[in-house]
Design an enzyme around this catalytic site. Structure first.
Site, PDB file in Angstrom:
ATOM      1  N   CYS A 290      24.698   6.736   7.988  1.00  0.00           N
ATOM      2  CA  CYS A 290      25.071   5.940   9.678  1.00  0.00           C
ATOM      3  C   CYS A 290      25.433   5.124   9.484  1.00  0.00           C
ATOM      4  O   CYS A 290      26.020   4.190  10.236  1.00  0.00           O
ATOM      5  CB  CYS A 290      25.441   7.064  10.906  1.00  0.00           C
ATOM      6  SG  CYS A 290      23.993   6.881  11.493  1.00  0.00           S
TER       7      CYS A 290
ATOM      8  N   CYS B 288     -15.381   4.411   1.066  1.00  0.00           N
ATOM      9  CA  CYS B 288     -16.487   4.217   2.328  1.00  0.00           C
ATOM     10  C   CYS B 288     -16.804   5.674   2.498  1.00  0.00           C
ATOM     11  O   CYS B 288     -18.551   5.994   2.579  1.00  0.00           O
ATOM     12  CB  CYS B 288     -16.213   3.172   3.462  1.00  0.00           C
ATOM     13  SG  CYS B 288     -14.658   3.994   4.578  1.00  0.00           S
TER      14      CYS B 288
ATOM     15  N   CYS C  12     -25.303  -0.587 -22.642  1.00  0.00           N
ATOM     16  CA  CYS C  12     -26.227  -1.535 -22.086  1.00  0.00           C
ATOM     17  C   CYS C  12     -26.571  -2.365 -24.323  1.00  0.00           C
ATOM     18  O   CYS C  12     -26.618  -1.329 -24.540  1.00  0.00           O
ATOM     19  CB  CYS C  12     -26.306  -1.894 -21.174  1.00  0.00           C
ATOM     20  SG  CYS C  12     -28.385  -0.459 -21.101  1.00  0.00           S
TER      21      CYS C  12
ATOM     22  N   HIS D   9     -13.441   3.002   8.599  1.00  0.00           N
ATOM     23  CA  HIS D   9     -14.385   2.367   8.065  1.00  0.00           C
ATOM     24  C   HIS D   9     -15.754   4.001   8.193  1.00  0.00           C
ATOM     25  O   HIS D   9     -15.901   4.173   9.478  1.00  0.00           O
ATOM     26  CB  HIS D   9     -15.002   1.291   8.323  1.00  0.00           C
ATOM     27  CG  HIS D   9     -15.840   0.887   7.578  1.00  0.00           C
ATOM     28  ND1 HIS D   9     -15.271   0.808   5.750  1.00  0.00           N
ATOM     29  CD2 HIS D   9     -16.825   0.690   7.480  1.00  0.00           C
ATOM     30  CE1 HIS D   9     -16.261  -0.160   5.451  1.00  0.00           C
ATOM     31  NE2 HIS D   9     -17.383  -0.381   5.898  1.00  0.00           N
TER      32      HIS D   9
ATOM     33  N   CYS E 187      13.730   2.007  15.380  1.00  0.00           N
ATOM     34  CA  CYS E 187      12.293   1.785  15.144  1.00  0.00           C
ATOM     35  C   CYS E 187      11.653   3.097  15.347  1.00  0.00           C
ATOM     36  O   CYS E 187      11.783   3.866  15.232  1.00  0.00           O
ATOM     37  CB  CYS E 187      11.669   0.998  16.320  1.00  0.00           C
ATOM     38  SG  CYS E 187      11.903   1.834  18.100  1.00  0.00           S
TER      39      CYS E 187
ATOM     40  N   CYS F 272      16.497  -0.751  21.559  1.00  0.00           N
ATOM     41  CA  CYS F 272      15.493  -1.119  22.230  1.00  0.00           C
ATOM     42  C   CYS F 272      15.323  -2.617  21.527  1.00  0.00           C
ATOM     43  O   CYS F 272      16.539  -2.998  20.298  1.00  0.00           O
ATOM     44  CB  CYS F 272      14.222  -0.966  22.078  1.00  0.00           C
ATOM     45  SG  CYS F 272      12.914  -1.007  20.755  1.00  0.00           S
TER      46      CYS F 272
ATOM     47  N   HIS G 129     -21.261   5.201 -35.252  1.00  0.00           N
ATOM     48  CA  HIS G 129     -20.365   4.377 -34.849  1.00  0.00           C
ATOM     49  C   HIS G 129     -20.539   3.077 -34.848  1.00  0.00           C
ATOM     50  O   HIS G 129     -21.881   2.713 -34.176  1.00  0.00           O
ATOM     51  CB  HIS G 129     -18.830   4.418 -34.043  1.00  0.00           C
ATOM     52  CG  HIS G 129     -18.907   5.621 -33.242  1.00  0.00           C
ATOM     53  ND1 HIS G 129     -17.985   6.050 -32.134  1.00  0.00           N
ATOM     54  CD2 HIS G 129     -18.243   6.880 -34.036  1.00  0.00           C
ATOM     55  CE1 HIS G 129     -17.385   7.031 -33.120  1.00  0.00           C
ATOM     56  NE2 HIS G 129     -17.700   7.653 -33.968  1.00  0.00           N
TER      57      HIS G 129
END
Length: 770
Positions: free
Chosen positions: A197, A318, A49, A731, A202, A185, A66
């Site tokens: 196969c 979190c 900074c 959360h 689902c 289904c 540097h």
């Protein structure tokens, strides 16, 4: 006149592996979005900074010599002024780890080169071809935080023998109607194609009723066909979600295009239409949010200033943010990392981003100074002022380094993170021979065991930093398929904590036979800050599910004197000492308790922790699921003997690989004296010195943890809450009592909370009152 250092300094452009700290200062949270921007060293790419008080860029020059930096200042572009040229919006990103390019297009960068060796003399960024090249390389490089993010997001998914050796049935083209819905289904989403196969089934039924009807899993159980591909996730590049039911893990199929072509599916013509498993997990986590409004619809009053700084969510972070808000609210953490380390950077010889003390001071300064807790008009919602907060990406990368779970972007358990953080800080401060602020959490519990036949007793003292209590579940009604439970007093939870527990098959050294013993535990000392973990989980279809049970606290102080142990009583006869060789292997007792609360026998819990290197309850739980049917899973745990009695041959073997004797002893202790696992442990703990191995010496220097002088009264100081039905998603937020007012820390949102949900909390931080 051109600075002479531009001609004499040697530059090496950053590679793909170079850490480029161009987003924010490595010693504070000043960033390129500030009015002065930040200076990035053109030699080593440290970010510093230019604040006139802290001068971290100047400090970097003073310590390294540097000379040249590029100052980067990022300025938002007013969207209203952007020309509408009819350009279509950019495509949705396909990689969760990368920030969308359209976000970068909302900013422009102001760059200038300056030389600290010439008292800040400035030059144009293109003053020489070499300077122009190095500045362009810095700007085009992936920043350090993005590198960490990418690495953490990208789970290491590899092929397995079942994808590499996949045998398919004879080729045939699956018709569109075959691929329209599950074969068993009418579900049309979350469909998995058996690559052996061609059956379409689902997905699994999830704890909340979503996902599917288990038909893909049932197909595997009936046929043994293990490898499936999720339709809707196939991309033209030949990628998709692949799952191996035999390995019970996501896997990679290097020949996916060929395997899909066997069923008439051309990947080049596919369009991704469904979310991947990772995206679904993230979406589920984002759905859970604590309300920032009161019951009458009014917005909570935002808070700003010192001590009211939020933490940006880095992606499922979190759990970390909520724990950090709680621990940095304590005086000991503030004294150590804000005040005592105020001048640490002046003499630190380590790279700032990789130094624990630099990053802990940076975090304390960011949370407590108030500099980064200011209203941002650009990001305020519904005319309610909000703050940007700080992004603890450097600290997260450092604290999670080498850890199998905390180094990822997956959701983690906040209580496990608290225990891990305490362990890491204890090691670092012990090595530095400095004040350890986690001592405020430490105390001792005394375990009493009594044989049911001879009635002789044994007392054992263990040091710990928290307790985990069970919350009894008493259903009272069911509404909309959700079970409602009666509230529970906190004292009832503590009564269960100290209650007797039967130990079947106890090998009594006095009776010389197996008997039924009774075991209980009480406090031998009490800590300054008591951390209490409330277990509200039950297993539903082998998935740990959270139960919504309210815990009631008394209006006044929580009085814990009756939970104090009294030690050996008059007339009690002690059991004879058992040989050390018959002692149980050393494991994390808190993790054992967590696993036992999920319904696993103690023997299995210990075996899982031993075989996973004592890396926490979640890793051990996954091991248990994978080894449920192992022969001998319930056999007695082999005695570990003296945990320090490792063979010289084992130590020499590890020392021959470049590790010190202390490191070798520590690694063997952590892995039950298994040399192969010890090597893996050492490579995953590169900063481990092994100095904390001598627990007796540590106890001698720190004294007995906690206090044994009553009264033991506590008041609630802060708490961490979890919203969501599963431990793997949801959360976390923190509520902290500041100046007599409860404050909600919901990531970077900070606001007064007039009605904090005390009864729903997951981890409580209780301050001792005198």
């Amino acid at each position: 006149m051109t600075c002479t250092h531009i001609e004499t300094t040697r530059f090496s452009p950053p590679t793909a592996l170079t850490q480029v700290y161009k987003e924010e200062c490595t010693l504070c949270f000043d960033s390129q979005d500030g009015p002065e921007g930040i200076d990035v060293c053109l030699t080593c790419f440290n970010g510093g900074c230019v604040d006139p008080e802290r001068k971290h860029a100047q400090l970097h020059h003073d310590k390294t010599g540097h000379p040249l930096v590029v100052n980067i200042r990022r300025i938002p572009i007013d969207k209203v002024k952007r020309p509408d040229d009819g350009t279509p919006p950019p495509q949705k990103i396909s990689k969760l780890a990368i920030v969308p390019e359209e976000q970068e297009q909302q900013y422009e960068h102001v760059l200038k080169v300056r030389c600290y060796a010439c008292q800040g003399a400035e030059s144009a960024k293109d003053c020489t071809p070499e300077i122009s090249s190095i500045v362009d390389a810095v700007m085009s490089s992936l920043s350090s935080s993005k590198q960490s993010e990418v690495k953490a997001w990208e789970e290491e998914i590899t092929p397995c023998e079942h994808t590499l050796c996949l045998q398919q049935d004879a080729p045939r083209k699956l018709e569109q109607q075959t691929l329209a819905h599950c074969a068993n289904c009418d579900l049309k989403e979350n469909l998995w194609l058996c690559l052996t196969c061609g059956n379409l089934g689902c997905g699994r039924r999830q704890y909340d009723g979503s996902g599917g009807n288990n038909h893909a899993l049932e197909h595997f159980e009936a046929t043994g066909h293990g490898v499936s591909c999720k339709l809707g996730t196939i991309t033209p590049e030949g990628t998709a979600d692949i799952y191996c039911y035999i390995c019970n893990d996501p896997k990679l199929d290097n020949d996916l295009s060929t395997h899909l072509a066997n069923w008439g599916i051309n990947v080049s013509q596919q369009l991704k239409t469904e979310k991947s498993m990772t995206e679904l997990q993230l979406e589920q986590n984002l759905k859970f949010d604590f309300s920032m409004t009161t019951e009458d619809g009014k917005h909570l009053e935002p808070k700003f200033g010192p001590g009211y700084t939020g933490l940006k969510n880095l992606g499922n972070s979190c759990y970390m943010a909520s724990v950090l808000q709680s621990v940095f609210d304590t005086k000991d953490f503030q004294d150590r990392y804000s005040q005592q380390l105020a001048d640490h950077a002046l003499t630190c010889v380590n790279e700032p981003a990789l130094c624990w003390h630099c990053q802990l001071h940076k975090l304390a300064d960011g949370l407590l100074s108030g500099r980064y807790s200011q209203p941002n008009p650009r990001k305020s919602e519904d005319q309610v002022p909000s703050q940007d907060g700080i992004a603890p990406s450097m600290f997260k990368a450092l604290v999670g380094k080498g850890h199998e779970e905390f180094s990822t972007m997956r959701q983690q358990d906040a209580f496990e993170f608290f225990q891990y953080l305490v362990k890491q800080i204890t090691q670092k401060e012990r090595a530095a021979k400095a004040m350890n602020p986690t001592q405020q959490f430490e105390f001792e519990v005394e375990q009493r065991l009594q044989c049911g036949k001879c009635h002789k007793v044994r007392y054992q003292t263990d040091a710990t930093n928290s307790i985990s209590v069970s919350v009894p579940a008493r259903p009272k009604s069911t509404e909309a398929e959700e079970t409602l439970y009666e509230p529970v007093e906190i004292y009832e939870c503590l009564d269960l904590f100290i209650a007797d527990e039967a130990v079947e098959g106890y090998n009594c050294p006095s009776c010389n036979e197996k008997t039924t013993a009774h075991k209980s535990v009480k406090f031998k000392t009490f800590p300054e800050m008591l951390v209490l973990h409330a277990r509200r989980f039950a297993f539903v279809d082998w998935v740990p599910r959270k139960l919504n049970i309210e815990i009631k606290f008394p209006d006044g102080p929580l009085q814990l004197d009756k939970y104090m142990s009294q030690g050996q009583q008059p007339g009690e006869e002690l059991l004879p000492e058992e040989p050390k060789a018959s002692a149980e292997p050393s494991v994390d007792e808190a993790a054992v308790e967590q696993l036992m609360a999920m319904g696993f026998p103690r023997n299995r819990c210990m075996r899982a922790l031993i075989n996973t290197g004592n890396n926490g309850a979640e890793v051990a739980m996954n091991w248990l699921f994978e080894h449920m049917e192992d022969p001998g899973i319930d056999d007695p745990i082999e005695a570990s003997g003296d945990s320090g009695a490792v063979s010289e041959e084992q130590i020499s073997l590890l020392c021959g690989m470049g590790f010190s004797a202390q490191q070798a002893k520590k690694a063997l202790k952590e892995t039950n004296n298994d040399p192969e696992r010890a090597v893996d442990w050492l490579f995953s703990h590169p900063d481990e010195t092994g100095e904390e191995d001598d627990s007796a010496a540590a106890a001698a220097t720190t004294g007995t943890p906690g206090d044994s002088n009553p009264p033991f009264n506590y008041s609630l100081r802060s708490f961490v809450s979890h919203k969501g039905t599963s431990v793997h998603c949801g959360h976390y937020v923190a509520h902290v009592l500041k100046n007599g007012e409860w404050v909600l820390f919901n990531d970077n949102k900070v606001a007064a909370s007039p009605k904090p949900p005390v009864g729903e909390a997951y981890v409580y931080f209780l301050q001792r009152t005198r």
